[in-house]
Scaffold this active site. Sequence first.
Site, short mmCIF file in Angstrom:
data_model
loop_
_atom_site.label_atom_id
_atom_site.label_comp_id
_atom_site.label_asym_id
_atom_site.label_seq_id
_atom_site.Cartn_x
_atom_site.Cartn_y
_atom_site.Cartn_z
N GLU A 53 6.52 -5.80 10.58
CA GLU A 53 5.64 -6.51 12.20
C GLU A 53 4.73 -6.55 12.35
O GLU A 53 4.41 -7.11 13.67
CB GLU A 53 6.34 -5.06 13.56
N CYS A 83 8.18 2.26 7.17
CA CYS A 83 7.10 4.23 8.18
C CYS A 83 7.11 5.18 8.60
O CYS A 83 8.62 5.82 7.78
CB CYS A 83 5.97 3.21 8.73
N HIS A 120 4.14 -2.40 7.07
CA HIS A 120 5.21 -2.74 8.44
C HIS A 120 4.84 -4.20 8.44
O HIS A 120 3.84 -4.36 8.55
CB HIS A 120 3.90 -2.19 9.57
#
Lengths: 80, 227
Positions: B203, B85, B201
């Site tokens: 994560e 990002c 993302h």
Amino acid sequence: MKISVIITLKKDVLDPQGKVIHQALDGMGFNNINEVRQGKYFEIDTKETNPKKAKDKVEEMCKKLLANLVIENYKIIDAQ
Amino acid sequence: MKSAVITFPGSNCDRDMDVALKKFGFKNKMVWHQDVELPKSDLVVLPGGFSYGDYLRCGSMASKSKIMQSVINFANSGGMVMGICNGFQILVETGLVPGVLLRNKYLEFICKNVFVKISNKDNAYFKNINNNVLELHIAHNEGNYFCTNDQLKEIEDNAQVAINYCDQSGEIKDTFNPNGSLNNIAGIFNKEKNVLGMMPHPERMIDPSLSGEDGSLFLKNLINNMK
């Protein structure tokens, strides 16, 4: 010494913000507009007193940080 | 495997990334942007967020911060560097990966799950991964990937496209493009494929009770590839 820089998007790069501003102006009755492109304007006050040297430094700043040359052009306006 | 996550002023996915990396076995260290030296690492991650408030251009100021010279040297010597990002935006500003990320086409901040197709598995990031499509989360205002025609040709010739926005079945179409990105590009490599920048993302998709597990698939696979 003050030097100004104008950064504009290159011709082929999409400018959605410019488009929206165009539409808003259109809605306000400004109907004669072909296109609006949004850019950035910087005023740099430098301690340098030699105009040529000052301009060269600002050019370096444009290349290294102020503009992204993939999408933007810069124009340095001479010291006043 | 040792990893390092760089924290810039305004980063906000740095701790999420720390948790995710540790969950899958990385020994992670957080590194402050004003540090000069990277700790010994196998992987360096530039996390998501809004470094320097997105002033000037997203990622532009962070790309000039002190630690970045070490990150650039690490990447140029073959080290693995992943930008997520805002980290992707920082990578393009360093020139480690080609192109730029423009404002989303319809000017809205997009925060939702998307599907991405893995377009190149011949690299340390996606090698051996079973899935062809991953469901990941995006949250960005400037994810509209753009590059010049010459750059695009070079990117395609060198198979540098990593992932593209698609539907659940992996079909890449304009309809599934959330932000106007060129050719639905969601992530790209450098020429050597040791540097990866991507908007989604992973994560955020590591816990089945909160989200999904496709981020787990990616990170588990990544550490196995690196062993």
